[in-house]
Design an enzyme around this catalytic site. Sequence first.
Site, short mmCIF file in Angstrom:
data_model
loop_
_atom_site.label_atom_id
_atom_site.label_comp_id
_atom_site.label_asym_id
_atom_site.label_seq_id
_atom_site.Cartn_x
_atom_site.Cartn_y
_atom_site.Cartn_z
N SER A 148 0.83 -1.13 -0.03
CA SER A 148 0.08 -0.05 0.13
C SER A 148 0.83 1.13 0.13
O SER A 148 2.13 1.11 0.51
CB SER A 148 -0.82 -0.12 1.35
OG SER A 148 -1.48 1.19 1.28
N TYR A 161 -1.50 -0.64 10.61
CA TYR A 161 -1.61 -1.16 9.31
C TYR A 161 -0.39 -0.62 8.30
O TYR A 161 0.10 -1.38 7.57
CB TYR A 161 -2.84 -0.39 8.57
CG TYR A 161 -3.22 -0.77 6.99
CD1 TYR A 161 -3.49 -1.95 6.67
CD2 TYR A 161 -3.08 0.15 6.11
CE1 TYR A 161 -3.64 -2.33 5.22
CE2 TYR A 161 -3.04 0.02 4.74
CZ TYR A 161 -3.58 -1.23 4.34
OH TYR A 161 -3.79 -1.63 3.05
P1 NAP Z 1 -11.04 -6.45 0.64
O1 NAP Z 1 -12.08 -6.21 -0.61
O2 NAP Z 1 -11.38 -6.40 1.99
O3 NAP Z 1 -10.54 -8.20 0.37
C1 NAP Z 1 -9.74 -8.74 1.15
C2 NAP Z 1 -9.44 -10.35 0.76
O4 NAP Z 1 -8.59 -10.84 1.90
C3 NAP Z 1 -10.83 -10.89 0.86
O5 NAP Z 1 -10.87 -11.68 -0.20
C4 NAP Z 1 -10.53 -11.81 2.26
O6 NAP Z 1 -11.41 -12.87 2.30
C5 NAP Z 1 -9.28 -12.18 2.20
N1 NAP Z 1 -8.74 -12.26 3.72
C6 NAP Z 1 -8.72 -11.39 4.64
N2 NAP Z 1 -8.20 -12.15 5.75
C7 NAP Z 1 -7.98 -13.55 5.22
C8 NAP Z 1 -7.73 -14.75 6.06
N3 NAP Z 1 -7.41 -14.55 7.30
N4 NAP Z 1 -7.35 -15.73 5.46
C9 NAP Z 1 -7.85 -15.73 4.08
N5 NAP Z 1 -8.29 -14.56 3.36
C10 NAP Z 1 -8.24 -13.53 4.11
O7 NAP Z 1 -9.65 -5.88 0.38
P2 NAP Z 1 -8.84 -5.38 -1.04
O8 NAP Z 1 -9.12 -3.77 -1.05
O9 NAP Z 1 -9.20 -5.87 -2.08
O10 NAP Z 1 -7.21 -5.46 -0.46
C11 NAP Z 1 -6.65 -6.22 -1.01
C12 NAP Z 1 -5.10 -5.86 -0.65
O11 NAP Z 1 -4.86 -4.56 -1.00
C13 NAP Z 1 -4.92 -6.03 0.90
O12 NAP Z 1 -3.51 -6.43 1.36
C14 NAP Z 1 -4.89 -4.31 1.20
O13 NAP Z 1 -4.01 -3.97 2.19
C15 NAP Z 1 -4.23 -3.79 -0.20
N6 NAP Z 1 -4.61 -2.46 -0.48
C16 NAP Z 1 -5.94 -2.06 -0.45
C17 NAP Z 1 -6.31 -0.79 -0.80
C18 NAP Z 1 -7.71 -0.16 -0.74
O14 NAP Z 1 -7.81 1.02 -0.53
N7 NAP Z 1 -8.59 -1.06 -1.14
C19 NAP Z 1 -5.30 0.17 -0.97
C20 NAP Z 1 -4.02 -0.23 -1.01
C21 NAP Z 1 -3.76 -1.47 -0.67
P3 NAP Z 1 -12.19 -13.88 3.18
O15 NAP Z 1 -12.90 -12.63 4.34
O16 NAP Z 1 -13.48 -14.57 2.69
O17 NAP Z 1 -11.09 -14.58 3.85
#
Ligand code: NAP
Length: 241
Positions: A148, A161
């Site tokens: 991130s 975070y």
């Molecule tokens: P999201 O929509 O909340 O999706 C998160 C995913 O991680 C879900 O599929 C969830 O599935 C899985 N997950 C969480 N805990 C888990 C566990 N214990 N075991 C297995 N799977 C798990 O988030 P996103 O925005 O796509 O984020 C993905 C990545 O991008 C993250 O690393 C986040 O830090 C990074 N990121 C996001 C943003 C943003 O603004 N969205 C910005 C920068 C970086 P289940 O709940 O079904 O397990």
Amino acid sequence: MKDTGVKGLDGQIAVVTGAARGIGRAVAIRLAAMGATVALVARDQGQLEALAKEIQSDGGQAVVATCDLLNPALIVQLGKRIRADYGRCDILVNNAGVGNLGQPLWEMPLEEWELLMATNLRAPYLMIQAFAPLMVEAKRGHIVNISSLAGKNPLPNGAAYAASKWGLNGLTYSVAEELRSHGVRVSVVAPGSVNTHFSGGSGKDPAKALQPDDIAQVVALLVTQAPQSFISEVLVRPTQK
Ligand code: NAP
């Protein structure tokens, strides 16, 4: 199926964590559209099954690999399963992550800190331990860690975070040096705000955010670089602030 215009992953096995929704889902769809067989990792089996069906009905290949990344034994099992079923892992995308934004560190309960570190930092370590040996044996492979911009900057009310993502960056740069002589590339992608479930609570305007497929496009670029070329880090910002 989404026509990416880029193929080139035929016969490859890609493991994508956090594939149930958001960025991971978009990455899985794109890699499958490029010809990879994608192992979909998350806890929500129903979501993974629906996604696998969607990918298959579009002519792609995907397998459901339900796994709670908080459980180290399940990660070891997952590695063994992919080795037994395919004997290879060409691409590993460590994308699953959790955030806990909106409170100062001094008010954050220990269990929230532990959950964040175990998901965002320990799980990528365990996944690398489970899958890097397959890549080293094959003398090729690509690991992409989704970090991130919070891993490059201070994030008030999101210190844990930010710490997890700064840690993931340091882990990535270091493991990249451990593995590059084995033909394995390790890259980090650091997005700004992306319009997902995750960013729902960030207070940012979703219209100005990146879309999940913007990040999938970057992952596709990384894993299709010619073997002599290694993009180690990509920062992705929304055009509008
Ligand atoms: P999201 O929509 O909340 O999706 C998160 C995913 O991680 C879900 O599929 C969830 O599935 C899985 N997950 C969480 N805990 C888990 C566990 N214990 N075991 C297995 N799977 C798990 O988030 P996103 O925005 O796509 O984020 C993905 C990545 O991008 C993250 O690393 C986040 O830090 C990074 N990121 C996001 C943003 C943003 O603004 N969205 C910005 C920068 C970086 P289940 O709940 O079904 O397990």
